[in-house]
Design an enzyme around this catalytic site. Structure first.
Site, PDB file in Angstrom:
ATOM      1  N   LYS A  57      -6.574 -17.410  -1.462  1.00 23.22           N
ATOM      2  CA  LYS A  57      -5.151 -17.224  -1.154  1.00 23.22           C
ATOM      3  C   LYS A  57      -4.540 -18.519  -0.645  1.00 23.22           C
ATOM      4  O   LYS A  57      -5.228 -19.339  -0.030  1.00 23.22           O
ATOM      5  CB  LYS A  57      -4.935 -16.068  -0.165  1.00 23.22           C
ATOM      6  CG  LYS A  57      -5.297 -16.350   1.265  1.00 23.22           C
ATOM      7  CD  LYS A  57      -4.754 -15.234   2.177  1.00 23.22           C
ATOM      8  CE  LYS A  57      -4.897 -15.679   3.635  1.00 23.22           C
ATOM      9  NZ  LYS A  57      -4.285 -14.797   4.598  1.00 23.22           N
TER      10      LYS A  57
ATOM     11  N   LYS B 153     -13.546 -13.834  11.317  1.00 20.85           N
ATOM     12  CA  LYS B 153     -13.219 -14.997  12.145  1.00 20.85           C
ATOM     13  C   LYS B 153     -14.352 -15.340  13.101  1.00 20.85           C
ATOM     14  O   LYS B 153     -14.590 -16.512  13.384  1.00 20.85           O
ATOM     15  CB  LYS B 153     -11.905 -14.775  12.902  1.00 20.85           C
ATOM     16  CG  LYS B 153     -10.725 -14.660  11.946  1.00 20.85           C
ATOM     17  CD  LYS B 153      -9.441 -15.239  12.456  1.00 20.85           C
ATOM     18  CE  LYS B 153      -8.477 -15.374  11.267  1.00 20.85           C
ATOM     19  NZ  LYS B 153      -7.141 -15.713  11.607  1.00 20.85           N
TER      20      LYS B 153
ATOM     21  N   LYS C  26      -2.576 -21.954   5.164  1.00 19.36           N
ATOM     22  CA  LYS C  26      -2.305 -23.176   5.921  1.00 19.36           C
ATOM     23  C   LYS C  26      -3.553 -24.037   6.036  1.00 19.36           C
ATOM     24  O   LYS C  26      -3.484 -25.237   6.188  1.00 19.36           O
ATOM     25  CB  LYS C  26      -1.800 -22.817   7.305  1.00 19.36           C
ATOM     26  CG  LYS C  26      -2.769 -21.962   8.101  1.00 19.36           C
ATOM     27  CD  LYS C  26      -2.091 -21.351   9.296  1.00 19.36           C
ATOM     28  CE  LYS C  26      -2.557 -19.921   9.468  1.00 19.36           C
ATOM     29  NZ  LYS C  26      -1.624 -19.046  10.038  1.00 19.36           N
TER      30      LYS C  26
HETATM   31  P1  ATP Z   1      -4.862 -16.885   9.002  1.00 18.49           P
HETATM   32  O1  ATP Z   1      -5.125 -17.621   7.723  1.00 18.49           O
HETATM   33  O2  ATP Z   1      -4.977 -17.733  10.250  1.00 18.49           O
HETATM   34  O3  ATP Z   1      -5.514 -15.544   9.148  1.00 18.49           O
HETATM   35  P2  ATP Z   1      -2.433 -15.853   7.944  1.00 18.49           P
HETATM   36  O4  ATP Z   1      -1.691 -16.918   7.223  1.00 18.49           O
HETATM   37  O5  ATP Z   1      -3.071 -14.722   7.205  1.00 18.49           O
HETATM   38  O6  ATP Z   1      -3.345 -16.548   9.008  1.00 18.49           O
HETATM   39  P3  ATP Z   1      -0.116 -15.395   9.470  1.00 18.49           P
HETATM   40  O7  ATP Z   1       0.225 -16.825   9.531  1.00 18.49           O
HETATM   41  O8  ATP Z   1       0.138 -14.622  10.723  1.00 18.49           O
HETATM   42  O9  ATP Z   1      -1.561 -15.133   9.042  1.00 18.49           O
HETATM   43  O10 ATP Z   1       0.565 -14.712   8.209  1.00 18.49           O
HETATM   44  C1  ATP Z   1       1.798 -14.141   8.267  1.00 18.49           C
HETATM   45  C2  ATP Z   1       2.012 -13.216   7.118  1.00 18.49           C
HETATM   46  O11 ATP Z   1       1.955 -13.911   5.891  1.00 18.49           O
HETATM   47  C3  ATP Z   1       0.994 -12.084   7.025  1.00 18.49           C
HETATM   48  O12 ATP Z   1       1.696 -10.868   6.864  1.00 18.49           O
HETATM   49  C4  ATP Z   1       0.176 -12.394   5.791  1.00 18.49           C
HETATM   50  O13 ATP Z   1      -0.244 -11.221   5.139  1.00 18.49           O
HETATM   51  C5  ATP Z   1       1.168 -13.195   4.954  1.00 18.49           C
HETATM   52  N1  ATP Z   1       0.477 -14.138   4.082  1.00 18.49           N
HETATM   53  C6  ATP Z   1      -0.295 -15.169   4.466  1.00 18.49           C
HETATM   54  N2  ATP Z   1      -0.773 -15.837   3.392  1.00 18.49           N
HETATM   55  C7  ATP Z   1      -0.280 -15.194   2.295  1.00 18.49           C
HETATM   56  C8  ATP Z   1      -0.411 -15.395   0.878  1.00 18.49           C
HETATM   57  N3  ATP Z   1      -1.133 -16.391   0.379  1.00 18.49           N
HETATM   58  N4  ATP Z   1       0.233 -14.553   0.036  1.00 18.49           N
HETATM   59  C9  ATP Z   1       0.987 -13.540   0.529  1.00 18.49           C
HETATM   60  N5  ATP Z   1       1.140 -13.287   1.847  1.00 18.49           N
HETATM   61  C10 ATP Z   1       0.521 -14.103   2.730  1.00 18.49           C
END
Ligand code: ATP
Ligand code: LTN
Length: 331
Positions: free
Chosen positions: A195, A112, A198
């Protein structure tokens, strides 16, 4: 000691299908076995710049989503991190026993901070894991469901708990990670090598949990597939199709052999159409409950007030002990 599971997500967007399959859906299962606490990690969200009005709206939406997916208030307490100020206090204290070297090794920080450049990155991004450790250690959490990306933070949490206990006397439980048995990393529908996220620039790559029926149909119909025409699960040779089949599995509970059999002799078009329908069926009730919470948030507010009060009570008990151990304040 009674088992307690704690986890949280940052309210940085409407949760998407990746968050649901990777985290929320698993939490719903865990609540039947464990006492649970689920947090909306707004203090973690501001480690990267957020629009204040949007952050507040996403915080409420994320809380609504927890209940919409099936988190039961009688089994879990759900709270907003910043409404329990003891988290920031304990995060500070744990920051004083964490080492620069340890924090610098965190891959999330490296990734990050590389975006803005290290010199220009906020300090909060650096101390993020100390606050996450505070979230977990505050409640004598025994197990933390996390994705692989967060395992390193959990390992640091364990180190900080042990270090604190050694310096100041037994204070914190040392928690374990809980890894989902058939967990999956859901990939972008538009770029199956990344992956689902958002922040995917491809608008059709991510299914948000508040997408309406037409939007879900549109995104799935545009999903990238591989060459070939049969519906068979091969994550190495045909990762795009494997990703779609994984989504199908999580939406229906059907195994891969069952899915393959169901679509024997059929092509991508049929499969995608059916995938859209099962996704709509699965997410429809969730979206419906979310829209109800948005229309009338009074029940949600009551649940969050309850969660906050319960969290504050436990947090203050723990902080009374921590302040005493460290020698803070007057006797
Ligand atoms: P960032 O992209 O800002 O790092 P993030 O989406 O990884 O954020 P959170 O929004 O806090 O982080 O994610 C919440 C949970 O969702 C975490 O446990 C993460 O591992 C899971 N997660 C996020 N994206 C995926 C994905 N594409 N597949 C499976 N699990 C996911
Ligand atoms: N860092 C986590 C969110 C998070 C969390 C926590 C998860 C904040 N505090 C405590 C488990 C326990 C993330 O980005 N997914």
């Amino acid at each position: 000691m009674q088992d307690l599971v704690l986890s949280g997500v940052k309210p940085t967007s409407i949760p998407h299908l990746g968050n649901y399959i990777g985290a929320l859906k698993y939490w719903v299962e865990l609540q039947h076995t464990y006492r649970c606490a689920f947090m909306i990690a707004d203090l973690h969200a501001i480690t990267v710049p957020q629009n204040p009005a949007e952050l507040r709206a996403r915080t409420i939406d994320t809380a609504a989503m927890y209940f919409a997916v099936g988190i039961l208030p009688e089994r879990c307490f759900v709270f907003v991190q910043s409404e329990v100020p003891q988290h920031a206090e304990l995060g500070w204290i744990l920051g004083t026993i964490a080492k620069m070297g340890e924090m610098e090794r965190m891959t999330q920080f490296k990734d990050k901070s590389a975006k803005e450049g290290r010199e220009r990155s906020g300090i909060g991004l650096f101390t993020y894991p100390a606050l996450m450790a505070a979230d977990i250690l505050m409640y004598d959490t025994t197990a933390v469901p996390v994705g692989e990306d967060q395992l390193q933070h959990l390992e640091l949490t364990r180190t900080l708990a042990q270090r604190f206990n050694t310096h100041f006397g037994p204070t914190f439980n040392v928690p374990e990670a809980l890894i989902q048995k058939h967990g999956a990393r859901i990939m972008s529908l538009a770029h199956p090598d990344r992956k689902m996220s958002k922040s995917d620039v491809a608008k059709n790559g991510t299914i948000f949990l508040d997408d309406d029926t037409d939007t879900i149909r549109h995104k799935i119909s545009r999903a990238v597939t591989d060459s070939g025409s049969t519906i068979t699960f091969d994550p190495i040779e045909r990762p795009a199709l494997a990703n779609l089949m994984t989504i199908y599995h999580h939406m229906t509970g059907k195994t891969m052999p069952e899915i393959e059999q169901l679509f024997a002799g059929k092509g991508f078009g049929d499969f995608k159409k059916e995938l859209a329908e099962v996704t709509i069926n699965h997410l429809g009730p969730i979206r419906h409950r979310l829209l109800e919470f948005r229309k009338d948030p009074s029940e949600l507010m009551t649940l969050l007030n309850k969660g906050r009060d319960q969290a504050q009570k436990l947090a203050e008990q723990k902080m009374t002990l921590v302040r005493d151990r460290v020698g803070l304040g007057r006797a």
